[in-house]
Design a protein around this motif. Sequence first.
Motif, PDB file in Angstrom:
ATOM      1  N   ALA A   2      10.937  -1.076   4.383  1.00 19.64           N
ATOM      2  CA  ALA A   2       9.761  -0.643   5.004  1.00 19.64           C
ATOM      3  C   ALA A   2       9.254   0.098   4.952  1.00 19.64           C
ATOM      4  O   ALA A   2      10.191   1.616   5.175  1.00 19.64           O
ATOM      5  N   ILE A  34       0.660   3.237   8.983  1.00 20.88           N
ATOM      6  CA  ILE A  34       1.364   3.023   7.991  1.00 20.88           C
ATOM      7  C   ILE A  34       0.989   1.058   7.550  1.00 20.88           C
ATOM      8  O   ILE A  34       1.472   0.047   8.439  1.00 20.88           O
ATOM      9  N   ASP A  35      -0.093   0.882   7.090  1.00 25.58           N
ATOM     10  CA  ASP A  35       0.294  -0.989   6.957  1.00 25.58           C
ATOM     11  C   ASP A  35       0.174  -0.916   5.338  1.00 25.58           C
ATOM     12  O   ASP A  35      -0.588  -1.035   4.287  1.00 25.58           O
ATOM     13  N   GLY A  36       1.162  -1.771   5.551  1.00 25.69           N
ATOM     14  CA  GLY A  36       1.839  -2.328   4.406  1.00 25.69           C
ATOM     15  C   GLY A  36       2.443  -1.178   2.887  1.00 25.69           C
ATOM     16  O   GLY A  36       3.010  -0.104   3.602  1.00 25.69           O
ATOM     17  N   GLY A  37       1.359  -0.805   2.369  1.00 29.16           N
ATOM     18  CA  GLY A  37       1.576  -0.104   1.302  1.00 29.16           C
ATOM     19  C   GLY A  37       0.729   1.129   1.686  1.00 29.16           C
ATOM     20  O   GLY A  37      -0.058   2.731   0.269  1.00 29.16           O
ATOM     21  N   GLU A  38      -0.382   0.634   2.263  1.00 26.86           N
ATOM     22  CA  GLU A  38      -1.247   2.213   2.698  1.00 26.86           C
ATOM     23  C   GLU A  38      -0.692   3.333   3.571  1.00 26.86           C
ATOM     24  O   GLU A  38      -0.537   2.744   4.553  1.00 26.86           O
ATOM     25  N   GLY A  70       6.784   2.338  -3.051  1.00 27.66           N
ATOM     26  CA  GLY A  70       6.422   1.667  -1.629  1.00 27.66           C
ATOM     27  C   GLY A  70       4.615   1.467  -1.610  1.00 27.66           C
ATOM     28  O   GLY A  70       4.013   1.395  -0.481  1.00 27.66           O
ATOM     29  N   ASP A  72       0.705   2.981  -2.214  1.00 32.68           N
ATOM     30  CA  ASP A  72      -0.036   2.106  -3.119  1.00 32.68           C
ATOM     31  C   ASP A  72      -1.343   2.950  -2.438  1.00 32.68           C
ATOM     32  O   ASP A  72      -2.506   4.053  -3.860  1.00 32.68           O
ATOM     33  N   GLU A 289      -9.855  -7.404  -1.915  1.00 30.91           N
ATOM     34  CA  GLU A 289      -8.887  -7.867  -2.737  1.00 30.91           C
ATOM     35  C   GLU A 289      -9.831  -8.016  -3.951  1.00 30.91           C
ATOM     36  O   GLU A 289      -9.580  -7.376  -5.012  1.00 30.91           O
TER      37      GLU A 289
END
Length: 357
Positions: A2, A34-38, A70, A72, A289
């Motif tokens: 991560a 940082i939120d996942g890939g954002e 990682g 996006d 999505e």
Amino acid sequence: MALARTDIETVLQQIDLPGGGTLVSRDMLRAVQIDGGEVRFVIEAASPEEARHMEPLRAAAERCVAALPGVDKVTVALTAHGPAAPAKPAPSLKVGGHPQPQAGPMKPSGVDRILVVGSGKGGVGKSTVSANLAVALAKQGRRVGLLDADIYGPSQPRMMGVSKRPASPDGKTIEPLTAHGVTVMSIGLMLDPDKAVVWRGPMLMGALQQMLGQVNWGELDVLIVDLPPGTGDVQLTLCQRAVLTGAIIVSTPQDVALIDARKAIDMFNTLNTPILGMVENMSMFLCPECGHETHIFGHGGVAKEAADMGVPLLAQLPIDLDTRLGGDGGAPVALGDSPVAEAYAKLASGLVKGGMA
């Protein structure tokens, strides 16, 4: 593995700043999320003049972080504060207490307009709208102040990313803080954040009087006042004793919220405070999505209410994750360029063009 803040800082160390140093070494990095890939963060310049020359640097920082494995999506906002003020002694003034006799209406020297943001009830996003509207106005070049008048539940320090105790040069004048180009003051900055405010009405009025009259607001085009929920002492005092440009009513679309919004409008009308318009918050949810639009709380209720009451509908704002993350992280979503930020920019532009801000 991560992503971590250290990964972001490491890659940004590769960018040299004019005059030496990096964004990290010169402490210009703010509100890293940082939120996942954002990834989202703010670059804070030392002055507006410096910020005007930093767009290439902002773009370079965005490219460097986007190249990390990682990642996006990257959103980088550029803000500026004025030069740091000389260190001042901690204020010795007492906060709260009975209000003092007034020679005339409360209106801070140098403040052109005062807009109050009310809701009639809690939980509709009034503070979120106040913070993002202030930031959106500042981005359009307005000189903006934000007063958190929710004495029992102050949330603007968290939303605006400020936590230092305001200084006082003489035990009377209060020096506010600045964040994202906005001058900020909140009772939450003066008291222990973990302690409840257990005050009766007169102490609330004394604190409100101090935050309007003793704070060095400077020259402002507009002061946004984030009101507490309901129709109580703070609203009554402001409407009767301050010179207000007008009120903005925030509501969600469902009937249970509109019941209380009507009461807020009736209160302002009774106290001869102009209603500038209504904002429908959490109007819809756009699926990140598939893009499908869902009306979680219904839709159009505030528009109908505004039409029935003969007041303008100023904006219909969506509910989304970035708004929540920005509020919790001290970097309001209006700093960026997302569809929600554009909605706030449109709201701010309408107020400016209408001469209200």
